[in-house]
Design an enzyme around this catalytic site. Structure first.
Site, mmCIF file in Angstrom:
data_model
loop_
_atom_site.group_PDB
_atom_site.id
_atom_site.type_symbol
_atom_site.label_atom_id
_atom_site.label_comp_id
_atom_site.label_asym_id
_atom_site.label_seq_id
_atom_site.Cartn_x
_atom_site.Cartn_y
_atom_site.Cartn_z
ATOM 1 N N SER A 105 0.831 -1.199 0.000
ATOM 2 C CA SER A 105 0.000 0.000 0.000
ATOM 3 C C SER A 105 0.873 1.259 0.000
ATOM 4 O O SER A 105 1.641 1.467 -0.940
ATOM 5 C CB SER A 105 -0.958 -0.045 1.192
ATOM 6 O OG SER A 105 -1.955 0.932 1.089
ATOM 7 N N ASP A 229 -9.256 -6.432 -3.494
ATOM 8 C CA ASP A 229 -8.817 -5.219 -2.797
ATOM 9 C C ASP A 229 -9.713 -4.037 -3.164
ATOM 10 O O ASP A 229 -9.800 -3.647 -4.321
ATOM 11 C CB ASP A 229 -7.362 -4.912 -3.170
ATOM 12 C CG ASP A 229 -6.702 -3.893 -2.259
ATOM 13 O OD1 ASP A 229 -7.427 -3.124 -1.601
ATOM 14 O OD2 ASP A 229 -5.459 -3.873 -2.208
ATOM 15 N N HIS A 257 -7.268 -5.967 0.833
ATOM 16 C CA HIS A 257 -6.120 -5.081 1.027
ATOM 17 C C HIS A 257 -5.121 -5.659 2.024
ATOM 18 O O HIS A 257 -3.928 -5.366 1.932
ATOM 19 C CB HIS A 257 -6.615 -3.713 1.501
ATOM 20 C CG HIS A 257 -5.596 -2.628 1.374
ATOM 21 N ND1 HIS A 257 -5.028 -2.269 0.167
ATOM 22 C CD2 HIS A 257 -5.022 -1.818 2.304
ATOM 23 C CE1 HIS A 257 -4.172 -1.295 0.351
ATOM 24 N NE2 HIS A 257 -4.135 -0.996 1.643
#
Length: 277
Positions: A105, A229, A257
């Site tokens: 991320s 995600d 995620h």
């Protein structure tokens, strides 16, 4: 975990794994540097990725990004360039570069920018939930988080836990009664006020477009998307692999995620296979 002065701030880090016998400086075991995402400490990697990498013979460095205490929280604000310089400074401090680098991320974005700015410090790079830009949903979500932080409103713990689960886990995980209960209990237990440092991480620029810039990356790269995600849709991660010359893309099914926590065996195999090539 020791504190080091890096790039003008205190950075909390830890290195695990054996050096080569009779060597005082660089060890023969390759160093893997893991970069965490927004709002989470580096110790999250200890759950699954660190043990797998150590068992495969790698040395592993984890650390708390600025914004996460006991590293400097930098509550007044920070930029992605600050985080990149922090990571570069840590690799230089350890004197074990070029390193193998992986981030997720926000940490993937740091890894991407590090690979572009300091290719001398990166041997190979893995971008989990990587992205060269954000679409309108992510930008709106970010602005909404800023407004929620500024309002001082505290969501009820169970509602916050459910929202966190929906945004970060795969429907396949939530369809498993036992897994869903465990995750929801965890999110409810670990929820709470957002610290000034995390707010500063959230306030970083989200209106960026690095599509053209990443065409100049020359380091071997692997982009790993998580099929379910919602925070960073897999198509944005696939796009990173399509941009970078020679980069590859792999997708983890039934993963949101938090795919590196939901499907650790699959993610660990991807990391080990790429880093061992």
């Amino acid at each position: 975990m020791p504190l080091a002065t890096v790039n003008g701030i205190s950075l909390n880090y830890q290195v695990k794994g054996d050096r080569a016998k009779g060597t005082e400086a660089k060890g023969s075991a390759p160093l893997v540097v893991l970069i965490m995402g927004t709002g989470s400490p580096g110790r999250v990697w200890e759950l699954h990725q660190v043990p797998a990498l150590l068992a495969a013979g790698f040395r592993v460095c984890t650390f708390d990004n600025r914004g996460i205490a006991p590293s400097d929280e930098s509550a007044a604000g920070m930029t992605i360039e600050d985080l990149v310089a922090d990571t570069a400074g840590l690799i230089e401090l350890l004197d074990e570069g070029p390193a193998l680098v992986a981030g997720t991320s926000m940490g993937a974005r740091v890894a991407q920018e590090l690979t572009l700015a300091r290719p001398d410090l990166v041997r190979k790079a893995v971008f989990m939930a990587g992205h060269a830009r954000l679409d309108q949903f992510q930008k709106t979500l970010s602005l909404g988080e800023h407004e929620l932080d500024a309002s001082g409103v505290k969501l009820p713990p169970k509602y916050e836990a459910a929202l966190t689960a929906v945004m970060n886990l795969s429907p396949a995980t939530l369809a498993d009664v036992n897994a869903a209960r465990d995750w929801l209990d965890l999110f409810e237990f670990t929820g709470g006020p957002v610290t000034p440092g995390i707010r500063a991480q959230r306030r970083m620029d989200h209106d960026f477009d690095r599509v053209q810039a990443y065409k100049s990356i020359q380091v071997p790269c692997l982009a790993v998307g998580f099929a379910d995600d919602r925070m960073i849709p897999a198509y944005l991660t696939r796009e990173v692999a399509e941009i970078i010359p020679g980069a590859r893309y792999q997708e983890v099914p039934d993963a949101g995620h938090f795919g590196y926590l939901e499907r650790p065996e699959t993610v660990n195999k991807i990391l080990l296979d790429f880093f061992s090539e």
